[in-house]
Design a protein around this motif. Structure first.
Motif, PDB file in Angstrom:
ATOM      1  N   GLN A   1       0.843  -1.192   0.000  1.00  0.00           N
ATOM      2  CA  GLN A   1       0.000   0.000   0.000  1.00  0.00           C
ATOM      3  C   GLN A   1       0.882   1.248   0.000  1.00  0.00           C
TER       4      GLN A   1
ATOM      5  N   ILE B   1     -15.237  -8.615   0.877  1.00  0.00           N
ATOM      6  CA  ILE B   1     -14.263  -7.589   0.463  1.00  0.00           C
ATOM      7  C   ILE B   1     -14.871  -6.834  -0.714  1.00  0.00           C
TER       8      ILE B   1
ATOM      9  N   CYS C   1     -11.040  -2.729  -3.107  1.00  0.00           N
ATOM     10  CA  CYS C   1      -9.751  -3.406  -2.907  1.00  0.00           C
ATOM     11  C   CYS C   1      -8.812  -3.056  -4.064  1.00  0.00           C
ATOM     12  N   ASN C   2      -7.549  -2.818  -3.765  1.00  0.00           N
ATOM     13  CA  ASN C   2      -6.580  -2.603  -4.858  1.00  0.00           C
ATOM     14  C   ASN C   2      -5.589  -3.766  -4.974  1.00  0.00           C
ATOM     15  N   TYR C   3      -6.029  -4.940  -4.535  1.00  0.00           N
ATOM     16  CA  TYR C   3      -5.283  -6.197  -4.744  1.00  0.00           C
ATOM     17  C   TYR C   3      -3.888  -6.164  -4.117  1.00  0.00           C
ATOM     18  N   CYS C   4      -3.763  -5.471  -2.991  1.00  0.00           N
ATOM     19  CA  CYS C   4      -2.421  -5.296  -2.416  1.00  0.00           C
ATOM     20  C   CYS C   4      -1.851  -6.592  -1.857  1.00  0.00           C
ATOM     21  N   GLY C   5      -2.709  -7.498  -1.365  1.00  0.00           N
ATOM     22  CA  GLY C   5      -2.218  -8.807  -0.924  1.00  0.00           C
ATOM     23  C   GLY C   5      -2.408  -9.168   0.536  1.00  0.00           C
TER      24      GLY C   5
ATOM     25  N   CYS D   1      -3.986  -9.225   3.424  1.00  0.00           N
ATOM     26  CA  CYS D   1      -5.181  -8.918   4.227  1.00  0.00           C
ATOM     27  C   CYS D   1      -5.003  -9.316   5.697  1.00  0.00           C
TER      28      CYS D   1
ATOM     29  N   GLY E   1      -4.409  -6.642   8.344  1.00  0.00           N
ATOM     30  CA  GLY E   1      -5.325  -5.505   8.398  1.00  0.00           C
ATOM     31  C   GLY E   1      -5.402  -4.830   7.037  1.00  0.00           C
ATOM     32  N   CYS E   2      -6.586  -4.313   6.701  1.00  0.00           N
ATOM     33  CA  CYS E   2      -6.752  -3.685   5.380  1.00  0.00           C
ATOM     34  C   CYS E   2      -6.647  -2.167   5.487  1.00  0.00           C
TER      35      CYS E   2
ATOM     36  N   LEU F   1      -6.989   0.055   3.257  1.00  0.00           N
ATOM     37  CA  LEU F   1      -7.985   0.831   2.505  1.00  0.00           C
ATOM     38  C   LEU F   1      -9.386   0.763   3.108  1.00  0.00           C
TER      39      LEU F   1
ATOM     40  N   LYS G   1     -11.740  -4.396   2.982  1.00  0.00           N
ATOM     41  CA  LYS G   1     -12.121  -5.650   3.636  1.00  0.00           C
ATOM     42  C   LYS G   1     -13.096  -5.326   4.765  1.00  0.00           C
TER      43      LYS G   1
ATOM     44  N   GLY H   1      -3.613  -9.640  -5.079  1.00  0.00           N
ATOM     45  CA  GLY H   1      -5.002  -9.943  -4.771  1.00  0.00           C
ATOM     46  C   GLY H   1      -5.142 -10.381  -3.330  1.00  0.00           C
ATOM     47  N   PRO H   2      -6.365 -10.329  -2.786  1.00  0.00           N
ATOM     48  CA  PRO H   2      -6.580 -10.681  -1.383  1.00  0.00           C
ATOM     49  C   PRO H   2      -6.048 -12.083  -1.094  1.00  0.00           C
TER      50      PRO H   2
HETATM   51  S1  SF4 Z   1      -5.706  -5.849   2.427  1.00  0.00           S
HETATM   52 FE1  SF4 Z   1      -6.802  -7.351   1.194  1.00  0.00          FE
HETATM   53  S2  SF4 Z   1      -8.850  -6.453   0.955  1.00  0.00           S
HETATM   54 FE2  SF4 Z   1      -7.515  -4.793   1.607  1.00  0.00          FE
HETATM   55  S3  SF4 Z   1      -6.832  -3.831  -0.303  1.00  0.00           S
HETATM   56 FE3  SF4 Z   1      -5.274  -5.359   0.270  1.00  0.00          FE
HETATM   57  S4  SF4 Z   1      -5.882  -7.213  -0.849  1.00  0.00           S
HETATM   58 FE4  SF4 Z   1      -7.641  -5.837  -0.840  1.00  0.00          FE
END
Ligand code: SF4
Ligand SMILES: Cc1cc2nc3c(=O)[nH]c(=O)nc-3n(C[C@H](O)[C@H](O)[C@H](O)COP(=O)(O)OP(=O)(O)OC[C@H]3O[C@@H](n4cnc5c(N)ncnc54)[C@H](O)[C@@H]3O)c2cc1C
Lengths: 167, 541
Positions: free
Chosen positions: A139, B191, B202-206, B208, B211-212, B214, B217, B329-330
């Motif tokens: 992020q 999500i 979700c921006n597919y950051c990975g 989860c 904690g999310c 954004l 979730k 992705g999650p």
């Molecule tokens: S933490 Fe999970 S739900 Fe949140 S943006 Fe990242 S991949 Fe998506």
């Protein structure tokens, strides 16, 4: 991160221990034509930092400093017994033989050595760049995934329902 | 103890996690006065690991799902030495949903009737059909991404958002499933796959499970709680309940808790709801013994803390000869398969399992330390010569199938009070005693073989497995089970303690059986259903 630190800032390793660790780390992850060796990368400073930093140090690892002191000591004893020399002065094959003995005889130390070497090496942006991983945290930018084609779920549906009716 | 006379509230909820939040919202929306005591605080998404350079390392300690490793002031220790599975949880407003994967399958109609169908364990006193409106309401509030029409379920209400993309690894697995003609379906996920209810996509950051950042979730601190609070519900944070107090009439009067400064406080209530999860709830009840309830509160059946169910997990990882989008992705989400869900005794065990195909591999650090495996595999990639080649053949090239087995209830699997270990306030810590049954072992064995078959069909060039994940006690169920017979259960079909009529339990503790899917969708549906029963009860108290 640790890459900004120079030797003078080490808190845990003495100068001699730092030299020893650099040779050890160069054997744990040696260089090849694509990747640098872990010791040359400066990971001694990273492990030094781990010894005191609660964010890096798993909280149940309070004894890590003791484990490392004992481990380094045993490496030197083993080098002296096997090859009558200080670890840093041994040739590569001899160093590897010493580390193989330590791996067998001091598994707790060796596991910690590997974990923290790999932790440091594979979170270093210089290495991540080489292995094609993102050189930024997940992020705030996230990643991109293309849309998927879910049409073959029709095939799954065509086989009929598979749940049991009970009520 | 505080000498200040506290104000009695109508309903006191202990625990602000998945179930406590749902009940708070439901009661508050009917105009009932609600106060919740929660041992943790509010979390700040800025503190979640994913926005920090050292995110992968944080996941190994301060953002670890094991309370014993994290060891934050809001955590309590759990003695898990006598269990091959370590319980995982998070203690904060939002509870374990702060760290959960948000995989959101429902239990099936058959899961509530295993005694009638298969002659094992017990039937629930409530059914899928009774819970259906609550599943639907809960889906609407949490927000579910998924694909309608899964033939493994009766038709569900339309999913709020489309399913998550599969990634390259997921696509390979789909090809394998289709080749074998086995059931698969994109997972229901709590999500946001697009903006929903004022929360980001979700921006597919990975990662989860740390904690999310954004708020994509659905954790209950950002779904149920803001709604409940706007309706008047209140939370006291950093309030760790030591025990529930009973009056001479045998009713619960309220709770004694330690505030942020370690001072003992009391809170009185007309009715108490316990929502501390399958470990925290029996711990609290057992620690609330009194002359009237010498074996712990609501424990005349002796079943408080017994019948602990986890879901044993095995992981089978396939290595591919190309990069498969591993970390995007999650992390928990992609495909579910229920090909082997219902009983077929020719397989050598009763009931069944799901496959959860995550297709997500670890990042570089995790891959090096785990040999490329997901979840808890200890063997690291070899050091020394050949290290780099070994790493490159493993990193980003894996897809993992986890086998989730139905864990049948057994009284020997327990949560008890540890005689020595305590938390920071001196409250006895829970001790877990658990072993795998013969049935579960056979089931996992079968699941591993079938997962290997699938990975072969998907084109994996090498396959390894971990037959039982240790750091996988995500699901905590069964320790205050529901039933109509007071000698064989702790709460009745309304979630009301048989022994104490103004005490209700709403978390996974009340589960009679555990099914073979993640439990939270069902935990919350049951909690909303019990909240409706409480509404009828409150008027009589
Ligand atoms: S933490 Fe999970 S739900 Fe949140 S943006 Fe990242 S991949 Fe998506
Ligand atoms: C890493 C991880 C991944 C998961 N992934 C999934 C998934 O993909 N799908 C799924 O369905 N489930 C998943 N789960 C499980 C899911 O999070 C739980 O099923 C769910 O949160 C349980 O809800 P609950 O209300 O019973 O308890 P929790 O959400 O655990 O909440 C209990 C709350 O009670 C509080 N509490 C406990 N004791 C006290 C006390 N004495 N005084 C005051 N407060 C107290 C705790 O602090 C906590 O906030 C996962 C869990 C974890 C840890």
């Amino acid at each position: 991160m640790y890459m900004d630190m120079d030797r003078g800032e080490l808190r845990f390793f003495s100068e001699a221990q730092s030299a020893l660790m650099e040779s050890v780390l160069n054997q744990i992850i040696p260089s090849d034509d694509k990747y640098p060796a872990a010791g040359n990368l400066g990971l001694v400073a990273y492990i030094d930092k781990v010894m005191f930093d609660p964010i890096y140090l798993a909280r149940h690892d309070k004894s890590l400093r003791r484990i490392f002191i004992e481990g380094m000591h045993q490496i030197e004893i083993c080098a002296a017994n096997k090859f009558q020399g200080a670890f840093v002065s041994l040739v590569s094959d001899q160093q590897i033989a010493v580390l193989k003995t330590i791996e067998e005889e001091l598994p707790e130390f060796f596991n910690a050595l590997i974990t923290y070497t790999y932790n440091g090496y594979y979170t270093d942006y210089r290495i991540l760049k080489i292995c094609g991983a993102p050189t930024r945290p997940p992020q705030p930018l996230g990643h991109k995934l293309p849309d998927s084609d879910f049409s073959s779920t029709e095939l799954v549906k065509s086989r009929g329902t598979i749940y049991k009716e009970v009520d | 103890m505080s000498s200040i006379e506290d104000d009695e509230v109508e309903v006191l909820i202990i625990g602000a996690g998945a179930s406590g939040a749902a009940v708070a919202w439901s009661l508050a929306s009917s105009g009932i006065e609600v106060l919740c005591l929660e041992q943790g605080g509010w979390t700040d998404p800025k503190d979640y690991a994913s926005a920090h350079d050292d995110w992968e390392l944080r996941a190994t300690n301060i953002s670890n799902p094991q309370p014993n490793v994290r060891n934050l002031p809001s955590d309590y220790p759990v003695n898990d030495k006598d269990s091959p599975i370590a319980p995982l949880m998070y203690n904060a407003v939002g509870g374990s949903t702060i760290f959960w994967s948000a995989h959101f399958p429902r239990f099936h109609p058959s899961d509530f009737k295993v005694k009638s169908l298969d002659g094992v364990a017990d039937d629930w006193p409530i059914s899928y059909r009774q819970l259906e409106p609550y599943f639907d309401k809960n889906d609407e509030i949490m927000g579910v991404s998924g694909l309608d029409g899964d033939p493994a379920y009766p038709p569900k209400s339309p999913r709020q958002m489309p399913p998550f993309p599969l990634g390259k690894g997921g696509q390979k697995l789909v090809d394998g499933f289709n080749k074998l003609g086995w059931h698969w379906w994109p997972s229901d996920a709590a999500i946001n796959n697009s903006k929903y209810d004022g929360r980001a996509a979700c921006n597919y950051c990975g990662p989860c499970n740390t904690g999310c950042y954004l708020g994509a979730k659905a954790s209950t601190d950002i779904t149920y709680w803001p709604k409940a609070i706007s309706l008047g519900a209140k939370i006291v944070t950093n309030a760790r309940v030591r025990e529930l107090v009973v009056g001479k009439d045998g009713l619960v009067k309220g709770a004694l808790y330690y505030d942020e400064d370690g001072n003992l406080q009391q809170q009185s209530a007309k009715l108490v709801v316990v929502a501390c999860n399958g470990v925290g709830t029996p711990r609290l009840l057992l620690n609330s013994s009194s002359s009237m309830f010498p074996d712990g509160l609501a424990n005349s059946s002796g079943l408080v803390g017994k019948n602990l169910m986890f879901h044993p997990y095995a992981a089978v990882t396939g290595f591919f000869d190309e990069f498969v989008d591993g970390y995007m992705g999650p992390q928990g989400i992609s495909i579910i398969s229920q090909e082997f869900y219902e009983t077929d005794l020719s397989r050598g065990f009763v009931r069944g399992y799901s496959f959860q195909a995550t297709a997500k591999g670890p990042g570089p650090r995790g891959a090096a330390n785990s040999g490329g495996m997901t979840a808890g595999q200890a063997s690291y990639i070899a050091w020394g010569e050949g290290h780099h080649d070994a790493f490159e053949s493993k990193y980003g090239r894996t897809a993992t199938i986890v086998v989730i087995g139905e864990d049948l209830p057994e009284e020997i699997n327990t949560v008890t009070l540890d005689p020595e270990l305590t938390d920071g306030d001196g409250i006895p810590a829970p001790k877990i005693t658990y072993r795998m049954s013969e049935n579960s072992l056979n089931m996992m064995d079968h699941g591993i073989k079938k997962a290997e078959e699938l990975l072969n069909a998907s084109g994996a060039i090498r396959i390894t497995n971990n037959p039982l994940l240790r750091v996988a006690g995500w699901h905590l169920m069964g320790t205050a089970r529901m039933g109509s017979d007071p000698s064989k259960s702790v709460v009745n079909e309304k979630g009301q303690a048989h022994d104490v009529k103004n005490l209700f339990i709403v978390d996974g503790s009340v589960f009679v059986t555990g099914a073979a899917v993640n439990p939270t969708s069902t935990i919350q549906a049951v909690a909303l259903y019990i909240a409706d029963q409480i509404k009828k009860e409150v008027t009589h108290l």
